[in-house]
Write a protein that holds these residues in place. Structure first.
Motif, mmCIF file in Angstrom:
data_model
loop_
_atom_site.group_PDB
_atom_site.id
_atom_site.type_symbol
_atom_site.label_atom_id
_atom_site.label_comp_id
_atom_site.label_asym_id
_atom_site.label_seq_id
_atom_site.Cartn_x
_atom_site.Cartn_y
_atom_site.Cartn_z
ATOM 1 N N PHE A 91 40.821 -2.630 -5.615
ATOM 2 C CA PHE A 91 40.917 -1.170 -5.632
ATOM 3 C C PHE A 91 40.815 -0.579 -4.227
ATOM 4 C CE2 PHE A 91 39.648 -2.274 -9.907
ATOM 5 C CZ PHE A 91 40.366 -1.386 -10.692
ATOM 6 N N ARG A 92 40.222 -1.326 -3.284
ATOM 7 C CA ARG A 92 40.088 -0.823 -1.918
ATOM 8 C C ARG A 92 41.362 -1.022 -1.098
ATOM 9 N NH1 ARG A 92 34.574 -2.973 -2.267
ATOM 10 N NH2 ARG A 92 35.293 -4.947 -1.348
ATOM 11 N N ILE A 133 42.656 -8.133 -14.391
ATOM 12 C CA ILE A 133 42.445 -6.759 -14.859
ATOM 13 C C ILE A 133 43.624 -6.296 -15.696
ATOM 14 C CG2 ILE A 133 42.088 -4.376 -14.129
ATOM 15 C CD1 ILE A 133 40.762 -5.462 -11.599
ATOM 16 N N PRO A 166 46.300 1.176 -4.205
ATOM 17 C CA PRO A 166 46.019 2.239 -5.198
ATOM 18 C C PRO A 166 46.052 1.688 -6.619
ATOM 19 C CG PRO A 166 48.268 2.445 -4.408
ATOM 20 C CD PRO A 166 47.633 1.321 -3.597
ATOM 21 N N PHE A 167 45.242 0.656 -6.871
ATOM 22 C CA PHE A 167 45.289 -0.018 -8.161
ATOM 23 C C PHE A 167 44.807 0.891 -9.295
ATOM 24 C CE2 PHE A 167 44.154 -3.232 -11.343
ATOM 25 C CZ PHE A 167 45.275 -4.034 -11.285
ATOM 26 N N GLY A 168 43.887 1.795 -8.986
ATOM 27 C CA GLY A 168 43.443 2.754 -9.995
ATOM 28 C C GLY A 168 44.576 3.649 -10.459
ATOM 29 N N THR A 169 45.445 4.050 -9.520
ATOM 30 C CA THR A 169 46.606 4.860 -9.887
ATOM 31 C C THR A 169 47.570 4.063 -10.759
ATOM 32 O OG1 THR A 169 46.430 6.106 -7.819
ATOM 33 C CG2 THR A 169 48.533 6.210 -8.979
ATOM 34 N N TYR A 170 47.802 2.794 -10.390
ATOM 35 C CA TYR A 170 48.672 1.949 -11.203
ATOM 36 C C TYR A 170 48.117 1.814 -12.628
ATOM 37 C CZ TYR A 170 50.358 0.417 -6.587
ATOM 38 O OH TYR A 170 50.860 0.376 -5.311
ATOM 39 N N LEU A 171 46.821 1.628 -12.724
ATOM 40 C CA LEU A 171 46.194 1.443 -14.033
ATOM 41 C C LEU A 171 46.297 2.705 -14.879
ATOM 42 C CD1 LEU A 171 44.555 -0.480 -15.827
ATOM 43 C CD2 LEU A 171 42.477 0.394 -14.740
ATOM 44 N N TRP A 172 46.041 3.854 -14.273
ATOM 45 C CA TRP A 172 46.124 5.115 -15.022
ATOM 46 C C TRP A 172 47.568 5.395 -15.450
ATOM 47 C CZ3 TRP A 172 44.357 8.462 -18.122
ATOM 48 C CH2 TRP A 172 44.931 9.733 -18.240
#
Length: 284
Positions: A69-70, A257, A73-79
């Motif tokens: 995540f650092r 993940i 932008p893996f959080g954006t991909y996940l969302w």
């Protein structure tokens, strides 16, 4: 002492042992890539290529999951994947169930011909309509957005229409007569009778659609250009863009993940999945 006699059709101990041995063999072949992926996700980059191979890292590098995540932008991909999958699954299952209900319960002239035309679309390879669809959505100005991926899901799925229709055909028509006697129409029949009884079949359709949308690569690859719109499939494909070489430990951590939600979904919903498939295939 009399020898043990076997009932006709019953498997002997040797036969059962052979069957279980084959099953465990295929189970091992299936689980090995997953085990290797999880093991690699807990290693350092140097341990990935170390010989002899380290199967269980000691100590495990749990920080690799946070590092994913650092560095991206893996959080954006996940969302993006979560909301895209949720909307398309809901839209596809709902519209497919409505169309299937119409084919199963409404006796309209030419309905069998129309149903045959719907099934015939399953024979068309996606590559045949890929270019015309892109040209159409490009003219509409929908490229680099999720509209070309979400809007078609409201037009139902031919396979889910077939699956749900087969299930609806197995529901007693006496329930339809009871609804009509009480003054209800087709929508009352659908929402009050058909929908509650068809939850196993709809759950099966939702699982199948979820697996397809969650892992979809070709659609986002064609229509999405901006990285902030990428789902997990494209995010993983472009994960090494900022590196000179592939960081395998981080790529495997990101993969763990990405595959966890589908695995958990199928694990907890497999009973409904199998039940829906069996009932839909045996009725109609």
């Amino acid at each position: 002492m009399k020898p043990k006699r076997y009932v006709h059709g019953e498997l002997s101990v040797i036969q059962k042992t052979a069957i279980y041995a084959v099953l465990f063999l295929f189970l091992g072949l299936f689980l090995f890539p997953i085990f290797w992926m999880v093991s690699t996700s807990l290693k350092t980059l140097g341990q990935v290529f170390q010989l002899p191979m380290i199967w269980i890292p000691n100590p495990p590098q749990w920080d690799n999951f946070a590092e994913v995540f650092r560095v991206s932008p893996f959080g954006t991909y996940l969302w993006n994947t979560i909301w895209y999958t949720g909307v398309t699954v809901f839209a596809t299952v709902l519209t497919s169930s409505l169309v299937a209900f119409a084919f199963a319960r409404l006796r309209a002239r030419g309905s069998k011909v129309m149903f045959g035309l719907v099934l015939s679309t399953m024979m068309l390879p996606p590559q045949v309509v890929m270019i015309p669809q892109y040209l159409l959505f490009n003219q509409l100005g929908w490229v680099d957005s999720y509209l070309p991926l979400v809007i078609p899901s409201f037009a139902a799925s031919a396979f889910l229409i077939f699956l749900l229709r087969q299930f609806y055909m197995g529901i007693s028509h006496e329930l339809d007569e009871a609804v009509k006697i009480d003054g209800g129409g087709y929508f009352t029949m659908y929402f009050r009778v058909i929908l509650p009884l068809s939850l196993p079949a709809m759950a099966t359709g939702a699982i199948l659609e979820f697996m397809y949308r969650w892992n979809d690569l070709m659609g986002p690859l064609i229509y999405l250009n901006s990285s902030e719109h990428y789902p997990l499939s494209l995010g993983l494909a472009n994960f090494t863009a900022s590196y000179g070489s592939t960081p395998w430990q981080l790529l495997m951590a990101a993969s763990v993940i990405a595959v966890t939600p589908p695995l958990l979904l199928f694990f907890f919903a497999q009973k409904h999945f199998i039940r829906g498939i069996v009932i839909s295939g045996s009725k109609g």
